[in-house]
Scaffold this motif. Structure first.
Motif, PDB file in Angstrom:
ATOM      1  N   THR A 229       0.805  -1.223   0.000  1.00  0.00           N
ATOM      2  CA  THR A 229       0.000   0.000   0.000  1.00  0.00           C
ATOM      3  C   THR A 229       0.836   1.269   0.000  1.00  0.00           C
ATOM      4  OG1 THR A 229      -1.665  -1.212   1.271  1.00  0.00           O
ATOM      5  CG2 THR A 229      -1.922   1.177   1.124  1.00  0.00           C
TER       6      THR A 229
ATOM      7  N   VAL B 141       3.130   2.266  -6.503  1.00  0.00           N
ATOM      8  CA  VAL B 141       1.694   2.029  -6.689  1.00  0.00           C
ATOM      9  C   VAL B 141       1.081   3.158  -7.512  1.00  0.00           C
ATOM     10  CG1 VAL B 141      -0.527   1.820  -5.499  1.00  0.00           C
ATOM     11  CG2 VAL B 141       1.480   0.645  -4.594  1.00  0.00           C
TER      12      VAL B 141
ATOM     13  N   GLU C  94      -7.807  -1.946  -8.303  1.00  0.00           N
ATOM     14  CA  GLU C  94      -8.693  -2.220  -7.167  1.00  0.00           C
ATOM     15  C   GLU C  94      -8.892  -3.717  -6.953  1.00  0.00           C
ATOM     16  OE1 GLU C  94     -12.268  -0.088  -7.945  1.00  0.00           O
ATOM     17  OE2 GLU C  94     -11.402   1.887  -7.470  1.00  0.00           O
TER      18      GLU C  94
ATOM     19  N   GLN D 198      -6.845  -5.235  -4.194  1.00  0.00           N
ATOM     20  CA  GLN D 198      -6.988  -4.625  -2.871  1.00  0.00           C
ATOM     21  C   GLN D 198      -7.922  -5.430  -1.981  1.00  0.00           C
ATOM     22  OE1 GLN D 198      -8.404  -0.649  -3.602  1.00  0.00           O
ATOM     23  NE2 GLN D 198      -6.588  -0.047  -4.760  1.00  0.00           N
TER      24      GLN D 198
ATOM     25  N   GLN E  97      -3.279  -2.664  -0.587  1.00  0.00           N
ATOM     26  CA  GLN E  97      -2.883  -3.159  -1.908  1.00  0.00           C
ATOM     27  C   GLN E  97      -1.929  -4.333  -1.744  1.00  0.00           C
ATOM     28  OE1 GLN E  97      -3.950  -1.091  -4.827  1.00  0.00           O
ATOM     29  NE2 GLN E  97      -3.672  -3.081  -5.778  1.00  0.00           N
TER      30      GLN E  97
ATOM     31  N   LEU F 193      -0.605  -5.930  -7.750  1.00  0.00           N
ATOM     32  CA  LEU F 193      -0.795  -4.876  -8.737  1.00  0.00           C
ATOM     33  C   LEU F 193      -0.978  -5.493 -10.117  1.00  0.00           C
ATOM     34  CD1 LEU F 193       1.978  -2.602  -7.306  1.00  0.00           C
ATOM     35  CD2 LEU F 193      -0.405  -1.887  -7.580  1.00  0.00           C
TER      36      LEU F 193
END
Length: 427
Positions: A125, A130, A139, A142, A147, A150
């Protein structure tokens, strides 16, 4: 960019003697990296392991890794790739020790959920890189505002089609209704062209399912299925199976779809013997390699009337990059992800592999990517429904019902059998 990253790596003080655990699969490294049989890489070098399932991207990643290592003398990257089905089944076990997969790719949906519950993904995060990614696509990586992964690729999980064949069949525009889609398939069939090639033997039926269910079901239907609030015997799924059976009975798939593997299905499209490849945008580059003369685009069968259509196609933010929580080399692993998320690096990867990406400021030079970029902004697409199934056994039951229909079962029987499995797993 390279000098900045060299300083970035150096700030971590990564000086160590490392033991490298060898693992099966196709391995490579862009620099003078120890082989899987070696135990050390020498002083002042940290070797990290990068594992994923995209064997077709190895050449592009090897160049990226080589450049990364040139810019960062204290880090080497050993890459191993695995067949996607094997990766789905075995990645969790490989990652547990922390010696393999310092950086790893994870599928959205059930695999992401499994990895999260197992505590295998480090929290990213607060990492500066990011912000190199578009906000909305990431999203899917997440949980509770944190997070953990990715997504790197923006994939359109719907059939790739040969524009010349469709136009020669009399369709300058793709039909926007089920009746129109069947008419187009009939016109192709009458010309001796298989309308749809589906590689059910290895890639499976999951990608084609996305398009077929896209307008037949409400948003969130598979979350409801997992909560026991919807059933596969309901109209939305029986209708989907019925339409797949209709395509089968009319002869609109290639011969023996359940026995056709990816390479054979791609060859049919490349030779002009089939009009559509029922996989996704990730195969456009490979098709062009087989036949550079192909003019390609994307379509999703519209299974409702035009006035009932809500979505034009399917998208997925996938190939989710994560750092192994059990790794002792997290900072080097994060630096590699940072490098992958630089616009110049991401642009190279995108154009070499034929992938749209979630990284900001990517420049698309590949013709197929340029020609399909309008799907990113002009079309209404639904996030891949299959990846909303978070229970692996439920997902298997859903896909098996399609395979059973392709094998000759009635839609009602296939749906009932699958729903029984769903209920057993939910209990």
């Amino acid at each position: 960019m390279k000098s900045r990253l060299r300083k970035y790596i150096g700030s971590f003080g990564l000086i160590s003697m490392l033991t490298v655990a060898g693992c099966a699969g196709s391995g490579s490294s862009g620099g003078e990296t120890a082989s899987s049989g070696d135990t050390t890489t020498g002083e002042d070098v940290t070797q990290i392991s990068f594992i994923h399932w995209r064997g077709e991207d190895v050449d592009a990643f090897e160049k990226i890794i080589s450049d990364f290592e040139s810019a960062n003398q204290s880090v080497q990257v050993e890459m191993n790739t695995y067949p996607s089905e094997q990766y789905q089944s075995n990645a969790q076990q490989m990652l547990r020790s922390g010696s393999v997969g310092d950086v790893f790719a994870v599928f959205p949906g059930s695999q992401f959920e499994i990895m999260k519950k197992a505590g295998l993904m480090a929290d990213l995060t607060e990492e500066a890189f990011v912000s190199n990614f578009e906000e909305t696509p990431i999203e899917v990586g997440q949980v509770d505002g944190k997070q953990y992964a990715l997504p790197y690729q923006m994939v359109f999980n719907m059939p790739v089609y040969n524009k010349d064949l469709i136009e020669a069949a009399g369709f300058d525009e793709i039909p926007q209704s089920w009746e129109g889609f069947l008419a187009m398939a009939k016109a192709l069939d009458e010309k001796g062209i298989a309308p749809i090639a589906i590689p059910a033997a290895d890639i499976g039926v999951g990608q084609f399912m996305n398009s077929m269910v896209m307008n037949n079901s409400e948003d969130g239907i598979f979350e409801k299925l997992g909560a026991g609030e919807a059933s596969l015997t309901d109209e939305w799924w029986v209708k989907t199976l019925t339409q797949i059976k209709e395509l089968l009975d009319l002869g609109y798939f290639q011969d023996n779809p359940l026995g056709t593997q990816q390479d054979a299905a791609m060859a049919l499209v490349a030779r002009g013997e089939a009009a559509m490849l029922a996989t996704g945008s990730y195969h456009m580059s490979s098709l062009k390699e087989l036949n550079p003369e192909l003019s390609l685009d994307l379509l999703a069968p519209i299974t409702v009337s035009e006035d009932q259509k809500r979505y034009d196609g399917i998208h997925t933010a996938t190939f989710m990059l994560a750092v192994n929580e059990n790794s002792e080399k997290k900072e080097a692993a994060k630096a590699f992800i940072d490098y992958l998320s630089q616009p110049e690096v991401a642009s190279y990867y995108a154009n070499e592999t034929g992938q749209h990406l979630t990284v900001k400021d990517v420049t698309y030079e590949d013709e197929s990517l340029q020609n399909t970029a309008y799907w990113l902004s002009e079309k209404e697409t639904r996030f891949q429904p299959r990846y909303m199934i978070t229970n692996a056994q439920v997902e298997k039951a859903v896909l098996s019902s399609i395979e059973n229909v392709l094998g000759g079962a009635s839609p009602e029987e296939a749906a009932a059998e699958a729903q029984k499995i769903v209920e057993e797993n939910l209990q």
